[in-house]
Design an enzyme around this catalytic site. Structure first.
Site, PDB file in Angstrom:
ATOM      1  N   CYS A 103      -4.807  -0.073  -1.684  1.00 24.64           N
ATOM      2  CA  CYS A 103      -4.885  -0.299  -0.250  1.00 24.64           C
ATOM      3  C   CYS A 103      -6.295  -0.764   0.120  1.00 24.64           C
ATOM      4  CB  CYS A 103      -4.553   0.984   0.494  1.00 24.64           C
ATOM      5  SG  CYS A 103      -5.837   2.230   0.348  1.00 24.64           S
ATOM      6  N   CYS A 129      -8.337   8.026  -0.559  1.00 26.19           N
ATOM      7  CA  CYS A 129      -8.571   6.742  -1.239  1.00 26.19           C
ATOM      8  C   CYS A 129      -9.993   6.701  -1.793  1.00 26.19           C
ATOM      9  CB  CYS A 129      -8.342   5.573  -0.289  1.00 26.19           C
ATOM     10  SG  CYS A 129      -6.824   5.721   0.686  1.00 26.19           S
ATOM     11  N   CYS A 132       0.805   6.911  -4.144  1.00 25.48           N
ATOM     12  CA  CYS A 132       0.893   5.552  -3.595  1.00 25.48           C
ATOM     13  C   CYS A 132       0.963   4.517  -4.707  1.00 25.48           C
ATOM     14  CB  CYS A 132      -0.308   5.253  -2.709  1.00 25.48           C
ATOM     15  SG  CYS A 132      -1.873   5.422  -3.574  1.00 25.48           S
ATOM     16  N   ASP A 157      -1.557   3.398  -6.349  1.00 27.34           N
ATOM     17  CA  ASP A 157      -2.770   2.579  -6.396  1.00 27.34           C
ATOM     18  C   ASP A 157      -3.601   2.933  -7.632  1.00 27.34           C
ATOM     19  OD1 ASP A 157      -1.946   1.439  -4.112  1.00 27.34           O
ATOM     20  OD2 ASP A 157      -3.326   2.489  -2.778  1.00 27.34           O
TER      21      ASP A 157
END
Ligand code: FES
Length: 143
Positions: free
Chosen positions: A58, A102, A33, A35
């Site tokens: 996120c 995450c 992603c 991130d």
């Protein structure tokens, strides 16, 4: 789909920022992603007296870093090392399954920051026992 705790830590994250002259810094990224999470620690007498973070990611990653820094503040390095991504997710009253990875970023960033400190002290870095941290790169980010 998100718990109130997640929404709270996402919209009002705790411990955002940097620490001047940190004792240890850990930066991790999820290549899927893109991130990035960075955790700064101030350590005195083997205890985390301050923890801050910067996360470009996120909402679940921001809520996880906020909660993770809250959880490790005041803990010894041994105790902080044991704070797993599951513990972070539980403290957030759960994350949707596609968002569990995450919270893995938070666990990894804490471990990196602790080992950054240990190496600077001339100590052996601790080894990751959890194998879920290897290979989560291949997991889809659910974004
Ligand atoms: Fe990448 Fe959450 S950390 S989607």
């Amino acid at each position: 789909m998100y718990s109130e705790k997640v929404m709270d830590h996402f919209s009002n994250p705790r411990n955002v920022g940097e620490i001047d002259a940190p004792s240890g810094v850990g930066e991790v990224g999820n290549p899927v992603c893109g991130d990035i999470m960075k955790i700064f620690l101030k350590i005195e007498d083997n205890r985390i007296v301050d923890a801050k973070f910067k996360t470009f990611g996120c909402g679940a990653a921001i809520a996880s870093s906020s909660m993770a820094t809250e959880l490790i503040r005041g803990k010894t390095l041994e105790e902080a090392w044991e704070v797993s991504n599951k513990a972070v997710a539980e403290a957030l009253e759960g994350l949707p399954p596609v968002k569990m990875h995450c919270s893995v970023l938070a666990e990894e960033a804490i471990h990196k920051a602790i080992n950054d400190y240990r190496v600077q002290q001339g100590l052996e870095p601790w080894e990751e026992k959890n194998h879920h941290t290897h290979g989560h790169e291949e997991e889809s980010c659910g974004v």
